[in-house]
Design a protein around this motif. Structure first.
Motif, PDB file in Angstrom:
ATOM      1  N   LYS A 401      65.458  37.281  42.682  1.00  0.00           N
ATOM      2  CA  LYS A 401      64.024  37.639  43.123  1.00  0.00           C
ATOM      3  C   LYS A 401      62.998  37.191  42.381  1.00  0.00           C
ATOM      4  N   LEU A 402      62.241  36.157  42.642  1.00  0.00           N
ATOM      5  CA  LEU A 402      61.107  35.829  41.895  1.00  0.00           C
ATOM      6  C   LEU A 402      60.486  37.153  40.870  1.00  0.00           C
ATOM      7  N   ASP A 403      60.246  38.306  41.748  1.00  0.00           N
ATOM      8  CA  ASP A 403      59.445  39.147  41.196  1.00  0.00           C
ATOM      9  C   ASP A 403      60.222  39.687  40.168  1.00  0.00           C
ATOM     10  N   ASP A 404      61.466  39.996  40.300  1.00  0.00           N
ATOM     11  CA  ASP A 404      62.333  40.348  39.063  1.00  0.00           C
ATOM     12  C   ASP A 404      62.377  39.595  37.878  1.00  0.00           C
ATOM     13  N   ILE A 405      62.483  38.279  38.219  1.00  0.00           N
ATOM     14  CA  ILE A 405      62.427  37.292  37.046  1.00  0.00           C
ATOM     15  C   ILE A 405      60.997  37.443  36.217  1.00  0.00           C
ATOM     16  N   ALA A 406      59.952  37.534  36.957  1.00  0.00           N
ATOM     17  CA  ALA A 406      58.664  37.670  36.264  1.00  0.00           C
ATOM     18  C   ALA A 406      58.614  39.012  35.497  1.00  0.00           C
ATOM     19  N   LYS A 407      58.909  39.839  35.997  1.00  0.00           N
ATOM     20  CA  LYS A 407      59.045  41.295  35.360  1.00  0.00           C
ATOM     21  C   LYS A 407      59.969  41.305  34.037  1.00  0.00           C
ATOM     22  N   THR A 408      61.071  40.649  34.273  1.00  0.00           N
ATOM     23  CA  THR A 408      61.918  40.791  33.214  1.00  0.00           C
ATOM     24  C   THR A 408      61.156  39.999  31.981  1.00  0.00           C
ATOM     25  N   VAL A 409      60.816  39.004  32.264  1.00  0.00           N
ATOM     26  CA  VAL A 409      60.194  37.932  31.257  1.00  0.00           C
ATOM     27  C   VAL A 409      59.024  38.561  30.622  1.00  0.00           C
ATOM     28  N   ALA A 410      58.217  39.170  31.453  1.00  0.00           N
ATOM     29  CA  ALA A 410      56.908  40.078  30.965  1.00  0.00           C
ATOM     30  C   ALA A 410      57.347  41.019  30.034  1.00  0.00           C
ATOM     31  N   ILE A 411      58.283  41.948  30.369  1.00  0.00           N
ATOM     32  CA  ILE A 411      58.520  42.899  29.413  1.00  0.00           C
ATOM     33  C   ILE A 411      59.000  42.323  28.191  1.00  0.00           C
ATOM     34  N   SER A 412      59.753  41.217  28.043  1.00  0.00           N
ATOM     35  CA  SER A 412      60.282  40.779  26.662  1.00  0.00           C
ATOM     36  C   SER A 412      59.039  39.979  25.991  1.00  0.00           C
ATOM     37  N   LEU A 413      57.980  39.474  26.656  1.00  0.00           N
ATOM     38  CA  LEU A 413      56.920  38.935  25.971  1.00  0.00           C
ATOM     39  C   LEU A 413      55.825  39.704  25.468  1.00  0.00           C
ATOM     40  N   TYR A 414      55.610  40.953  26.209  1.00  0.00           N
ATOM     41  CA  TYR A 414      54.452  41.768  25.910  1.00  0.00           C
ATOM     42  C   TYR A 414      54.716  43.102  25.775  1.00  0.00           C
ATOM     43  N   GLU A 415      55.771  43.850  25.937  1.00  0.00           N
ATOM     44  CA  GLU A 415      56.229  45.112  25.589  1.00  0.00           C
ATOM     45  C   GLU A 415      56.665  45.211  24.208  1.00  0.00           C
ATOM     46  N   GLU A 416      56.313  46.218  23.612  1.00  0.00           N
ATOM     47  CA  GLU A 416      56.648  46.386  22.075  1.00  0.00           C
ATOM     48  C   GLU A 416      58.170  46.750  22.178  1.00  0.00           C
ATOM     49  N   ASP A 417      58.509  47.757  22.984  1.00  0.00           N
ATOM     50  CA  ASP A 417      60.098  48.181  23.097  1.00  0.00           C
ATOM     51  C   ASP A 417      60.882  47.226  23.897  1.00  0.00           C
ATOM     52  N   GLY A 418      60.361  45.867  24.361  1.00  0.00           N
ATOM     53  CA  GLY A 418      61.179  45.282  25.213  1.00  0.00           C
ATOM     54  C   GLY A 418      61.925  44.239  24.465  1.00  0.00           C
ATOM     55  N   PRO A 419      63.110  43.850  25.109  1.00  0.00           N
ATOM     56  CA  PRO A 419      64.044  42.855  24.704  1.00  0.00           C
ATOM     57  C   PRO A 419      63.502  41.708  24.090  1.00  0.00           C
ATOM     58  N   HIS A 420      64.177  41.004  23.200  1.00  0.00           N
ATOM     59  CA  HIS A 420      63.863  39.616  22.680  1.00  0.00           C
ATOM     60  C   HIS A 420      63.740  38.797  23.920  1.00  0.00           C
ATOM     61  N   PRO A 421      62.639  37.945  23.884  1.00  0.00           N
ATOM     62  CA  PRO A 421      62.561  36.819  25.091  1.00  0.00           C
ATOM     63  C   PRO A 421      64.150  35.973  25.430  1.00  0.00           C
ATOM     64  N   LEU A 422      64.726  35.732  24.171  1.00  0.00           N
ATOM     65  CA  LEU A 422      66.089  35.224  24.590  1.00  0.00           C
ATOM     66  C   LEU A 422      67.175  36.153  25.247  1.00  0.00           C
ATOM     67  N   SER A 423      66.938  37.571  24.829  1.00  0.00           N
ATOM     68  CA  SER A 423      67.659  38.453  25.416  1.00  0.00           C
ATOM     69  C   SER A 423      67.154  38.765  26.944  1.00  0.00           C
ATOM     70  N   ALA A 424      66.173  38.523  27.281  1.00  0.00           N
ATOM     71  CA  ALA A 424      65.662  38.494  28.682  1.00  0.00           C
ATOM     72  C   ALA A 424      66.265  37.395  29.421  1.00  0.00           C
ATOM     73  N   CYS A 425      66.337  36.292  28.791  1.00  0.00           N
ATOM     74  CA  CYS A 425      66.837  35.076  29.562  1.00  0.00           C
ATOM     75  C   CYS A 425      68.294  35.307  29.835  1.00  0.00           C
ATOM     76  N   GLU A 426      68.951  35.657  28.738  1.00  0.00           N
ATOM     77  CA  GLU A 426      70.366  35.954  28.892  1.00  0.00           C
ATOM     78  C   GLU A 426      70.673  36.791  29.976  1.00  0.00           C
ATOM     79  N   SER A 427      69.630  37.887  30.185  1.00  0.00           N
ATOM     80  CA  SER A 427      69.935  39.101  31.122  1.00  0.00           C
ATOM     81  C   SER A 427      69.913  38.351  32.395  1.00  0.00           C
ATOM     82  N   LEU A 428      68.685  37.569  32.722  1.00  0.00           N
ATOM     83  CA  LEU A 428      68.540  36.937  33.925  1.00  0.00           C
ATOM     84  C   LEU A 428      69.621  36.098  34.506  1.00  0.00           C
ATOM     85  N   ILE A 429      70.231  35.415  33.336  1.00  0.00           N
ATOM     86  CA  ILE A 429      71.554  34.529  33.806  1.00  0.00           C
ATOM     87  C   ILE A 429      72.764  35.093  33.977  1.00  0.00           C
ATOM     88  N   THR A 430      72.776  36.357  33.186  1.00  0.00           N
ATOM     89  CA  THR A 430      74.080  36.972  33.422  1.00  0.00           C
ATOM     90  C   THR A 430      74.171  37.699  34.777  1.00  0.00           C
TER      91      THR A 430
END
Length: 458
Positions: A401-430
């Motif tokens: 879902k597009l919303d899930d993609i956007a939320k996962t990416v946003a957390i990685s880019l902006y939240e201090e305790d979020g995953p690394h952006p590469l980990s977020a991409c890996e999570s989405l692809i998985t």
């Protein structure tokens, strides 16, 4: 938004020998491009770092599973933000690389503000025979050689970025997508140099849109598509406070906002999928003598696509292209498939300052394919808005879902305790790969590529 953990079925499905990992075609050996921290902060008038093209140093994806070196490094950076000492049964002590070494190894794929990643698909047959036809890049900064005299010594040069994805298809489609990812930045930079030397961003928006269209057309004319093959192209060009989004095919790019006060994530723009059954697309195809095949409604609901029918030059048989615009596909071009992208302009500054566009839900009209945004003005908070972009191929989009993609990416880019952006991409692809596995019983999965980037203007 939960970041999905790796599913053990995916590991089983994509398990392969070291020989397989080494025989999967690499997009570009990122280790040959050296990017130093000082290079990422330089003015747009500086020379590019050693080993990089004149237009800048591209971040290029590596395969998250079949590239053994990248796989180990990705595993290491997944551990960075974990509250526990283990991940899917793997303890931090068992990880072969420490996080610093892993981040250094993957710096030509992504960092704190941008990232790219890919996963080769499975189309049947031997694993070592699979070819990844998807490509992606992020170039930040993106260099356009404007005359120095145009920029005051007291005025900081506007930020320039370029990102996108290219999904190859048909036989030798990977040659077209590889050509596009390496050639588009050069062609576009040359065109922008002439435009930006003569006008400011405000008065040149139309010329920049036209430059993107001409770039896609030039790519199409010069692509190595003599025998077969083609690719989609979906790119985001940031020039200062404006984002220009150009799309041809069924890959997509989205622009979204993140509210630092509320953690709300909203998609404010997304490109349409250029499908042959859209009225304006079908009309063009049929006016050029082409024929559009439209599956029965029940099959369309299950994910089947309308197609432009054409004669395959290799086999002489009838084939169907699941899009009405693309780079290459010259046989289909005779039947109305064009490379001209749709190009939209997004005012990033208005989003950041809390104008009405700062928050909304993007929808695509069934009849026309046009994208519109329903605004939630109550969620606009000037000064608290961050803007980012995502470009992805349909291997990801078909099962996420597009919303899930956007939320996962946003957390990685902006939240201090979020995953690394590469980990977020890996999570989405998985997650998408797991869905492909379940839907197709392991018999087929499309290639996947993603590019993400902040669109900050300061």
């Amino acid at each position: 938004m939960r970041i999905f953990k790796t599913n053990s079925n995916v590991t089983l499905f994509f398990a392969a020998s070291l020989v397989t990992a080494l025989t999967v075609p690499k997009l570009v050996d990122g280790k040959d491009i050296i990017v130093e921290e000082k290079d990422l902060n330089q003015s747009t008038h500086s020379t590019t770092p050693s080993g990089c093209p004149p237009y800048g140093c591209p971040l290029l994806p590596r395969d998250m599973h079949f590239d053994e070196e990248a796989q180990k490094a990705l595993k290491a950076i997944r551990m960075i933000h974990l509250p526990t000492a283990s991940y899917d049964g793997v303890t931090k002590k068992e990880v072969e690389l420490d996080s610093s070494a892993a981040l250094e190894l993957l710096k030509n794929m992504g960092g704190k503000e941008q990232a790219t990643l890919t996963l080769i698909g499975y189309k049947g047959g031997n694993l070592q025979d699979q070819i990844n036809q998807d490509r992606a890049f992020v170039i930040s900064p993106y260099f356009v050689n404007e005359p120095d005299a145009e920029i005051s010594t007291h005025q900081k040069a506007p930020i320039k970025r370029l990102m996108g994805v290219f999904d190859g298809h048909a036989k030798l489609g990977e040659l077209v997508s590889e050509y596009s990812v390496s050639t588009l930045p050069k062609i576009l930079s040359s065109k922008l140099e002439k435009i930006l030397a003569q006008a400011d961003d405000e008065s040149s928006k139309g010329d920049i849109q036209q430059a993107l269209i001409e770039t896609f057309i030039e790519l199409d004319k010069t692509a190595p598509a003599e025998k077969s093959g083609g690719c989609t192209a979906s790119v985001v060009l940031q020039l200062g406070k404006y984002a220009f989004v150009a799309n041809a095919g069924d890959s997509r790019s989205l622009i979204a906002t993140y509210n630092k006060s509320t953690s709300d994530v909203n998609i404010v723009f997304i490109t349409r999928e250029d499908k042959p059954d859209l009225p304006e697309e079908r009309s063009r195809v049929e006016s050029m003598g082409g024929q559009v095949y439209i599956p029965p409604p029940e099959r369309m609901q299950m994910g089947a696509s309308s197609r432009v029918l054409y004669v395959d030059p290799q086999t002489g048989g009838m084939s169907g292209l699941a899009m009405s615009r693309s780079i290459g596909d010259w046989a289909a071009a005779e039947k109305g498939v064009i490379p001209d992208p749709t190009v939209s302009v997004i005012d990033i500054e208005k989003l950041v300052m809390g104008a009405q566009e700062c928050s909304g839900l993007a929808t695509v009209a069934d009849e026309t394919g046009e994208t519109s945004v329903q605004i939630d003005s109550a969620s606009c908070n000037g000064g608290d808005i961050e803007v980012f972009a995502v470009s992805a191929t349909d291997g990801l989009l078909d099962f996420m879902k597009l919303d899930d993609i956007a939320k996962t990416v946003a957390i990685s880019l902006y939240e201090e305790d979020g995953p690394h952006p590469l980990s977020a991409c890996e999570s989405l692809i998985t997650t998408a790969a797991t869905a492909w596995w379940q839907a197709k019983n392991g018999r087929y999965r499309d290639d996947i590529a993603i590019a993400i980037s902040k669109l900050s203007i300061t």
